[in-house]
Write a protein that holds these residues in place. Structure first.
Motif, PDB file in Angstrom:
ATOM      1  N   UNK A 163      -6.015 -27.244  37.950  1.00  0.00           N
ATOM      2  CA  UNK A 163      -6.990 -28.288  37.628  1.00  0.00           C
ATOM      3  C   UNK A 163      -7.500 -28.090  36.198  1.00  0.00           C
ATOM      4  N   UNK A 164      -6.592 -27.811  35.316  1.00  0.00           N
ATOM      5  CA  UNK A 164      -6.920 -27.528  33.921  1.00  0.00           C
ATOM      6  C   UNK A 164      -7.111 -28.840  33.169  1.00  0.00           C
ATOM      7  N   UNK A 165      -8.380 -29.165  32.950  1.00  0.00           N
ATOM      8  CA  UNK A 165      -8.729 -30.432  32.307  1.00  0.00           C
ATOM      9  C   UNK A 165      -8.053 -30.578  30.940  1.00  0.00           C
ATOM     10  N   UNK A 181      -9.735 -35.476  33.115  1.00  0.00           N
ATOM     11  CA  UNK A 181      -8.754 -36.069  34.033  1.00  0.00           C
ATOM     12  C   UNK A 181      -9.080 -35.866  35.511  1.00  0.00           C
ATOM     13  N   UNK A 182      -9.689 -34.733  35.863  1.00  0.00           N
ATOM     14  CA  UNK A 182      -9.963 -34.425  37.264  1.00  0.00           C
ATOM     15  C   UNK A 182     -11.461 -34.529  37.519  1.00  0.00           C
ATOM     16  N   UNK A 224      -6.924 -18.900  29.931  1.00  0.00           N
ATOM     17  CA  UNK A 224      -7.769 -18.870  28.727  1.00  0.00           C
ATOM     18  C   UNK A 224      -8.786 -20.005  28.769  1.00  0.00           C
ATOM     19  N   UNK A 225      -8.325 -21.185  29.165  1.00  0.00           N
ATOM     20  CA  UNK A 225      -9.207 -22.346  29.219  1.00  0.00           C
ATOM     21  C   UNK A 225     -10.275 -22.175  30.296  1.00  0.00           C
ATOM     22  N   UNK A 282     -13.399 -27.617  27.700  1.00  0.00           N
ATOM     23  CA  UNK A 282     -13.332 -28.954  28.277  1.00  0.00           C
ATOM     24  C   UNK A 282     -12.629 -29.890  27.303  1.00  0.00           C
ATOM     25  N   UNK A 283     -12.448 -31.104  27.744  1.00  0.00           N
ATOM     26  CA  UNK A 283     -11.815 -32.111  26.892  1.00  0.00           C
ATOM     27  C   UNK A 283     -12.729 -32.393  25.698  1.00  0.00           C
ATOM     28  N   UNK A 284     -12.191 -32.999  24.657  1.00  0.00           N
ATOM     29  CA  UNK A 284     -13.026 -33.289  23.483  1.00  0.00           C
ATOM     30  C   UNK A 284     -14.255 -34.133  23.856  1.00  0.00           C
TER      31      UNK A 284
END
Length: 193
Positions: free
Chosen positions: A85-87, A187-188, A172-173, A179-181
């Motif tokens: 679930x890596x955004x 996305x999730x 790492x994320x 998070x997204x910019x």
């Protein structure tokens, strides 16, 4: 009722102006190829510039020089992004996968956590191989035989490395809570399984 103040990010987003002499050469390489600048995993990698450079070089091979066709390589990355679930991974790679020729239907079904239907033989081989390897920590003879029908030894090794690499990127994320910019929709949805 007072809103809960947002806690500071684990790794505040670096800017190019903040990079020191050890970080700047890597930062300059990153901005030439990254759709998210020095955000995402790069923000963490820059904190360890020697490791960051080694990873950047590995990423280059696994993104642009791998023996796996680009749409299948991106499919493998999306499989990992969905599992974790890596955004940021999904945000960055879903458009690349679509542009490379992975069907919107496959991307949409994968995003919901389903095994995509009506995949081509090579797509099914990627899905089954990566999913089995990452969830059972082995590859059965049957799954390996399916992969071997469509991929060379080098491609199977590269596919394995792509999956493992993008698990590391997802880690790492996740560790840095990236998070997204800003202003972009993740996305999730929160709590989405």
């Amino acid at each position: 009722m007072n809103p809960t103040p947002a806690r500071p990010p684990r790794f505040p987003q670096l800017t190019m102006d903040q990079l020191d002499a050890a970080q700047k050469p890597l930062g300059e390489q990153i901005v030439k190829v990254s759709s998210i600048g020095i955000g995402g995993p790069y923000n963490s990698m820059l904190r360890s510039p020697v490791l960051g450079q080694l990873l950047f070089d590995l990423f280059h091979y696994l993104r642009w020089e791998t023996s796996i066709p680009l749409h299948l390589n991106e499919f493998a990355i999306l499989i990992i992004a969905r599992q974790w679930r890596s955004q940021v991974e999904w945000f960055a790679h879903a458009p690349i996968a679509a542009k490379a020729g992975l069907s919107d239907r496959i991307i949409a079904e994968l995003k919901t956590g389903k095994r995509p239907s009506d995949m081509a033989e090579d797509e099914a081989a990627v899905y089954d191989f990566v999913t089995e390897l990452t969830t059972t920590r082995k590859v059965s003879d049957a799954t390996y035989a399916k992969a071997k029908r469509v991929f060379s030894d080098q491609q199977i090794v590269d596919l394995t490395a792509v999956a493992g690499n993008y698990i590391m990127v997802a880690m790492l994320l996740a560790m840095s809570e990236a998070s997204v910019p800003p202003g972009k929709e993740p996305p999730f949805a929160e709590g989405e399984g």
